[in-house]
Motif scaffolding. Structure first.
Motif, PDB file in Angstrom:
ATOM      1  N   PHE A 176     -34.120 -66.554 -32.406  1.00 24.47           N
ATOM      2  CA  PHE A 176     -35.230 -67.399 -31.965  1.00 24.47           C
ATOM      3  C   PHE A 176     -36.479 -66.560 -31.711  1.00 24.47           C
ATOM      4  N   ARG A 177     -37.609 -66.967 -32.269  1.00 23.30           N
ATOM      5  CA  ARG A 177     -38.918 -66.312 -32.090  1.00 23.30           C
ATOM      6  C   ARG A 177     -38.853 -64.795 -32.325  1.00 23.30           C
ATOM      7  N   GLY A 178     -38.098 -64.398 -33.308  1.00 21.41           N
ATOM      8  CA  GLY A 178     -38.011 -62.978 -33.649  1.00 21.41           C
ATOM      9  C   GLY A 178     -37.147 -62.169 -32.708  1.00 21.41           C
ATOM     10  N   GLY A 179     -36.416 -62.833 -31.835  1.00 20.64           N
ATOM     11  CA  GLY A 179     -35.548 -62.160 -30.854  1.00 20.64           C
ATOM     12  C   GLY A 179     -36.127 -62.274 -29.457  1.00 20.64           C
ATOM     13  N   VAL A 180     -35.609 -63.205 -28.664  1.00 20.73           N
ATOM     14  CA  VAL A 180     -36.099 -63.380 -27.291  1.00 20.73           C
ATOM     15  C   VAL A 180     -35.064 -62.889 -26.297  1.00 20.73           C
ATOM     16  N   PHE A 181     -35.557 -62.363 -25.177  1.00 22.51           N
ATOM     17  CA  PHE A 181     -34.661 -62.007 -24.081  1.00 22.51           C
ATOM     18  C   PHE A 181     -35.295 -62.404 -22.763  1.00 22.51           C
ATOM     19  N   ASN A 182     -34.432 -62.622 -21.790  1.00 24.88           N
ATOM     20  CA  ASN A 182     -34.854 -62.919 -20.428  1.00 24.88           C
ATOM     21  C   ASN A 182     -33.817 -62.305 -19.499  1.00 24.88           C
ATOM     22  N   VAL A 183     -34.241 -61.346 -18.690  1.00 24.76           N
ATOM     23  CA  VAL A 183     -33.382 -60.755 -17.659  1.00 24.76           C
ATOM     24  C   VAL A 183     -33.823 -61.360 -16.338  1.00 24.76           C
ATOM     25  N   SER A 184     -32.887 -61.892 -15.570  1.00 20.75           N
ATOM     26  CA  SER A 184     -33.232 -62.447 -14.262  1.00 20.75           C
ATOM     27  C   SER A 184     -32.177 -62.035 -13.243  1.00 20.75           C
ATOM     28  N   CYS A 185     -32.646 -61.808 -12.020  1.00 25.09           N
ATOM     29  CA  CYS A 185     -31.743 -61.384 -10.952  1.00 25.09           C
ATOM     30  C   CYS A 185     -32.357 -61.755  -9.602  1.00 25.09           C
ATOM     31  N   TYR A 186     -31.507 -61.793  -8.602  1.00 25.96           N
ATOM     32  CA  TYR A 186     -32.007 -62.033  -7.253  1.00 25.96           C
ATOM     33  C   TYR A 186     -31.206 -61.224  -6.247  1.00 25.96           C
ATOM     34  N   ASN A 187     -31.803 -61.090  -5.091  1.00 30.16           N
ATOM     35  CA  ASN A 187     -31.210 -60.376  -3.964  1.00 30.16           C
ATOM     36  C   ASN A 187     -31.356 -61.313  -2.778  1.00 30.16           C
ATOM     37  N   ARG A 188     -30.250 -61.784  -2.251  1.00 27.93           N
ATOM     38  CA  ARG A 188     -30.266 -62.773  -1.171  1.00 27.93           C
ATOM     39  C   ARG A 188     -29.506 -62.231   0.019  1.00 27.93           C
ATOM     40  N   GLU A 189     -30.126 -62.309   1.187  1.00 28.39           N
ATOM     41  CA  GLU A 189     -29.461 -61.878   2.412  1.00 28.39           C
ATOM     42  C   GLU A 189     -28.320 -62.834   2.734  1.00 28.39           C
ATOM     43  N   THR A 190     -27.188 -62.295   3.141  1.00 22.36           N
ATOM     44  CA  THR A 190     -26.044 -63.113   3.512  1.00 22.36           C
ATOM     45  C   THR A 190     -26.403 -63.984   4.709  1.00 22.36           C
ATOM     46  N   GLY A 191     -26.112 -65.281   4.611  1.00 24.43           N
ATOM     47  CA  GLY A 191     -26.357 -66.204   5.714  1.00 24.43           C
ATOM     48  C   GLY A 191     -27.822 -66.520   5.949  1.00 24.43           C
ATOM     49  N   SER A 192     -28.672 -66.277   4.969  1.00 29.61           N
ATOM     50  CA  SER A 192     -30.109 -66.493   5.134  1.00 29.61           C
ATOM     51  C   SER A 192     -30.673 -67.128   3.871  1.00 29.61           C
ATOM     52  N   SER A 193     -31.807 -67.788   4.021  1.00 33.45           N
ATOM     53  CA  SER A 193     -32.485 -68.333   2.838  1.00 33.45           C
ATOM     54  C   SER A 193     -33.473 -67.318   2.263  1.00 33.45           C
ATOM     55  N   ASN A 194     -33.623 -66.149   2.912  1.00 33.13           N
ATOM     56  CA  ASN A 194     -34.522 -65.118   2.400  1.00 33.13           C
ATOM     57  C   ASN A 194     -33.971 -64.540   1.107  1.00 33.13           C
ATOM     58  N   ARG A 195     -34.839 -64.455   0.103  1.00 37.55           N
ATOM     59  CA  ARG A 195     -34.403 -63.873  -1.161  1.00 37.55           C
ATOM     60  C   ARG A 195     -35.606 -63.358  -1.931  1.00 37.55           C
ATOM     61  N   GLN A 196     -35.312 -62.457  -2.847  1.00 37.43           N
ATOM     62  CA  GLN A 196     -36.288 -61.924  -3.777  1.00 37.43           C
ATOM     63  C   GLN A 196     -35.734 -62.131  -5.176  1.00 37.43           C
ATOM     64  N   LEU A 197     -36.595 -62.534  -6.100  1.00 32.51           N
ATOM     65  CA  LEU A 197     -36.181 -62.790  -7.471  1.00 32.51           C
ATOM     66  C   LEU A 197     -37.054 -61.998  -8.420  1.00 32.51           C
ATOM     67  N   LEU A 198     -36.439 -61.438  -9.450  1.00 31.64           N
ATOM     68  CA  LEU A 198     -37.156 -60.715 -10.490  1.00 31.64           C
ATOM     69  C   LEU A 198     -36.729 -61.255 -11.837  1.00 31.64           C
ATOM     70  N   GLY A 199     -37.701 -61.478 -12.707  1.00 30.26           N
ATOM     71  CA  GLY A 199     -37.415 -61.866 -14.080  1.00 30.26           C
ATOM     72  C   GLY A 199     -38.391 -61.181 -15.007  1.00 30.26           C
ATOM     73  N   PHE A 200     -37.921 -60.722 -16.149  1.00 30.54           N
ATOM     74  CA  PHE A 200     -38.811 -60.200 -17.172  1.00 30.54           C
ATOM     75  C   PHE A 200     -38.293 -60.624 -18.532  1.00 30.54           C
ATOM     76  N   PHE A 201     -39.222 -60.780 -19.480  1.00 34.42           N
ATOM     77  CA  PHE A 201     -38.900 -61.462 -20.723  1.00 34.42           C
ATOM     78  C   PHE A 201     -39.879 -61.063 -21.817  1.00 34.42           C
ATOM     79  N   ALA A 202     -39.462 -61.284 -23.054  1.00 32.37           N
ATOM     80  CA  ALA A 202     -40.330 -61.021 -24.213  1.00 32.37           C
ATOM     81  C   ALA A 202     -39.731 -61.687 -25.440  1.00 32.37           C
ATOM     82  N   ASP A 203     -40.544 -61.739 -26.488  1.00 32.15           N
ATOM     83  CA  ASP A 203     -40.024 -62.177 -27.775  1.00 32.15           C
ATOM     84  C   ASP A 203     -40.288 -61.079 -28.800  1.00 32.15           C
ATOM     85  N   SER A 204     -39.874 -61.311 -30.038  1.00 29.01           N
ATOM     86  CA  SER A 204     -40.025 -60.359 -31.142  1.00 29.01           C
ATOM     87  C   SER A 204     -39.307 -59.045 -30.851  1.00 29.01           C
TER      88      SER A 204
END
Length: 177
Positions: free
Chosen positions: A69-97
């Motif tokens: 698709f679109r010459g080769g697409v990727f999407n890396v996504s991850c998160y870091n969530r504190e146990t027992g909390s709604s606090n979290r950080q999310l990282l995603g990076f992506f590209a095509d071709s």
């Protein structure tokens, strides 16, 4: 006596397992930079070790890669969530071709990054946002389509007025698709 010996054996096994897990990390607290499909990701966030952790009903680390698709697409996504909390950080990076190893820079090949942080109110960072200054790269070091391995390294600096800058260094990932 048997109970005591069994208890000592259990403690020894868990201690050895814990030592092995800690030895799998580099001194900076990050997983080693590998290219074997070990499903790892880590980086330094403003100098502090960051790896995916926690659970919100979805995997805390994922890769989507479609070479057709679109010459080769990727999407890396991850998160870091504190146990027992709604606090979290999310990282995603992506590209095509993307069909082979290469260095991607912002503004080229539809390469982008997003970082969301519950700790900073109204400070979401997206490289497509005109209010965000994004610098850095993602270098794909290995795409093995036969064995399903997608590996690389990355560094990003994201800035937005009235927000603490996000400086991601020594980033590495080694994922299966």
């Amino acid at each position: 006596m048997k109970t005591l010996l069994l208890s000592l054996l259990v403690i020894l096994v868990f201690t050895a397992a814990n030592c092995r897990k800690q030895n799998d990390l580099e001194p900076n607290g990050l997983p080693p930079a590998t290219q074997e499909g070990k499903n790892t990701l880590g980086f330094l966030l403003n100098g502090e070790s960051w790896t995916p952790r926690g659970f919100n009903g979805t995997a805390n680390l994922s890769l989507y890669y479609d070479p057709t698709f679109r010459g080769g697409v990727f999407n890396v996504s991850c998160y870091n969530r504190e146990t027992g909390s709604s606090n979290r950080q999310l990282l995603g990076f992506f590209a095509d071709s993307v069909q082979q190893g290469q260095k991607l820079q912002f503004g080229k090949k539809n390469f982008g990054v997003e970082f969301y942080d519950n700790y900073q109110i109204n400070c979401d960072f997206s490289s497509s946002d005109k209010l965000v200054t994004a610098e850095g790269y993602c270098e794909i070091t290995k795409i093995d389509k036969v064995n399903g391995i997608f590996s690389g390294k990355f560094e990003f600096t994201l800035k937005k007025e009235n927000c603490k800058a996000i400086k991601i260094t020594e980033g590495r990932f080694d994922l299966k698709f």
